[in-house]
Design a protein around this motif. Structure first.
Motif, short mmCIF file in Angstrom:
data_model
loop_
_atom_site.label_atom_id
_atom_site.label_comp_id
_atom_site.label_asym_id
_atom_site.label_seq_id
_atom_site.Cartn_x
_atom_site.Cartn_y
_atom_site.Cartn_z
N ALA A 263 0.83 -1.20 0.00
CA ALA A 263 0.00 0.00 0.00
C ALA A 263 0.87 1.25 0.00
O ALA A 263 0.59 2.23 -0.72
CB ALA A 263 -0.92 0.00 1.22
N GLN A 272 -7.40 1.09 2.06
CA GLN A 272 -7.79 1.32 0.67
C GLN A 272 -7.35 0.19 -0.23
O GLN A 272 -8.09 -0.24 -1.12
CB GLN A 272 -7.19 2.65 0.19
N LEU A 273 -6.16 -0.33 0.03
CA LEU A 273 -5.66 -1.47 -0.76
C LEU A 273 -6.54 -2.69 -0.55
O LEU A 273 -6.92 -3.38 -1.51
CB LEU A 273 -4.22 -1.77 -0.36
N LEU A 275 -9.70 -2.87 0.50
CA LEU A 275 -11.03 -2.68 -0.08
C LEU A 275 -10.98 -2.74 -1.60
O LEU A 275 -11.88 -3.31 -2.24
CB LEU A 275 -11.63 -1.36 0.39
N ALA A 276 -9.93 -2.17 -2.18
CA ALA A 276 -9.79 -2.23 -3.63
C ALA A 276 -9.64 -3.67 -4.11
O ALA A 276 -10.15 -4.04 -5.18
CB ALA A 276 -8.58 -1.39 -4.07
N ASN A 300 -11.98 5.21 3.22
CA ASN A 300 -12.66 4.04 2.67
C ASN A 300 -13.21 4.30 1.28
O ASN A 300 -13.11 3.46 0.39
CB ASN A 300 -13.78 3.60 3.61
N SER A 303 -11.01 4.05 -1.86
CA SER A 303 -10.73 2.74 -2.46
C SER A 303 -11.47 2.55 -3.78
O SER A 303 -11.06 1.75 -4.61
CB SER A 303 -11.12 1.62 -1.49
N VAL A 306 -9.14 3.21 -6.76
CA VAL A 306 -7.87 2.49 -6.81
C VAL A 306 -8.02 1.30 -7.75
O VAL A 306 -8.88 0.44 -7.53
CB VAL A 306 -7.44 2.00 -5.41
#
Length: 344
Positions: A263, A272-273, A275-276, A300, A303, A306
């Motif tokens: 990340a 974010q990573l 969730l992506a 959040n 994401s 991303v």
């Protein structure tokens, strides 16, 4: 501060409504994992979510006073109700003994629960009503008959299940189409994909969306767990997580740190990573991260913007598979639940 007035949406299920790909989970804001957030802070949380375009809200009758707080917010903002796709659930009652709750999916409790939820929320109808857990005693067809009854009465619009088996989903769908099923799904928990469970393939065959609870693995994928000493910061309820037990903790922290380093290289947060990665699994996958902190909303929702390469997705999946420890839900007896056959 960035805001996202119009978030990417997808159909919730084959014939379901358009909702944001990332929803708002409201379990944590009601003290389920620790200290209850003050009422005014929760109003601010809901205001912020609304202002950012976060309109897929998820609560439950078992989330402390969450429905009551939402009812007060809707009463103060009646013009905003039409913009919110609101989901709530019935079936769980919290207790002080292990596993911390009892389950009832009887027709009687279903009817009782919808009236209680509507009263607390101050609403005449709910957009999505989930059977939060199956009690393994009541045939799913019996519960579904009441859910259809509630829909025909205009009290709910869509029907959902949670933590059911593929067979239970298929039997429920035979009574009435299911819009979505809420299941634990994250980079560290991919059992819904298991060929033995056949859950995700069944959901996709039927056109049922998967709403992911604990998409950040109970906080492990927020990037805050870098040292063994950090475990205490995750709260007492997380001490039961198999991932955090002493025998595997050091190895798991090492893997989580590798995920966080990926990340960092992307200049995004670990959350974010994670969730992506979930979003990359398909347009029928909808994470619902929850937080009691406003600053997490922007993180959040980021994401959604991303994009992961195929190589990144595979690398993350491999790291997730190396984490040791099963699901806490497996210890409760209600994960991937089946129910008795309906007697003629």
């Amino acid at each position: 501060m960035a805001t996202f007035k119009t978030l990417p949406t997808r159909s919730l299920g084959r014939n379901g409504p358009l909702v944001p790909r990332v929803g708002l989970g409201l379990m944590g804001a009601s003290g389920i994992y620790g200290t209850i957030t003050p009422e005014n802070a929760r109003f601010e949380l809901l205001d912020d979510a609304y202002n950012r375009g976060e309109r897929f809200w998820d609560t439950s009758s078992s989330y402390g006073d969450s429905e009551e707080i939402l009812g007060k917010w809707f009463a103060a903002n009646p013009e905003k109700r039409k913009d919110i796709f609101l989901a709530t659930k019935f079936g769980i009652r919290h207790t002080d003994t292990f596993p911390g709750f009892t389950v009832s999916s009887t027709p009687e409790y279903c009817r009782e629960s919808i009236e209680s939820s509507l009263s607390l929320l101050g609403l005449s109808s709910i957009d999505l009503f989930y059977i939060h857990r199956l009690d393994r005693v009541t045939p799913i067809e019996k519960t579904m008959e009441v859910m259809v009854e509630l829909k025909n009465a205009g009290k709910i619009k869509y029907i959902g299940l949670s933590e059911c088996s593929a067979e239970s989903l298929r039997r429920a769908y035979a009574v009435h189409p299911i819009t979505c099923v809420q299941m634990e799904y994250s980079l560290l928990c991919t059992e819904v994909e298991s060929p033995e469970r056949k859950f995700l393939e069944t959901a996709r065959e039927l056109g049922v969306a998967v709403v992911c609870y604990s998409p950040l693995a109970n906080g492990l994928l927020t990037g805050g767990l870098r040292l063994i000493a950090d475990v205490d910061s995750l709260g007492n309820r997380r001490s039961v997580l198999p991932w955090l037990q002493e025998a595997v903790l050091e190895k798991n922290i090492e893997i989580l740190n590798q995920i966080s380093e990926i990340a960092k290289l992307r200049n995004i947060t670990t959350a974010q990573l994670a969730l992506a990665w979930l979003l990359a699994q398909g347009d029928d996958i909808f994470p619902i991260p929850g937080s009691s902190k406003i600053q997490r909303h922007e993180e959040n929702l980021g994401s959604l913007f991303v994009d992961l390469s195929e190589e990144e997705e595979k690398e993350l999946r491999q790291l997730g598979e190396e984490v040791v420890g099963g699901r806490f839900q497996e210890t409760t007896g209600y994960a991937f639940a089946d129910t008795p056959a309906l007697e003629e």
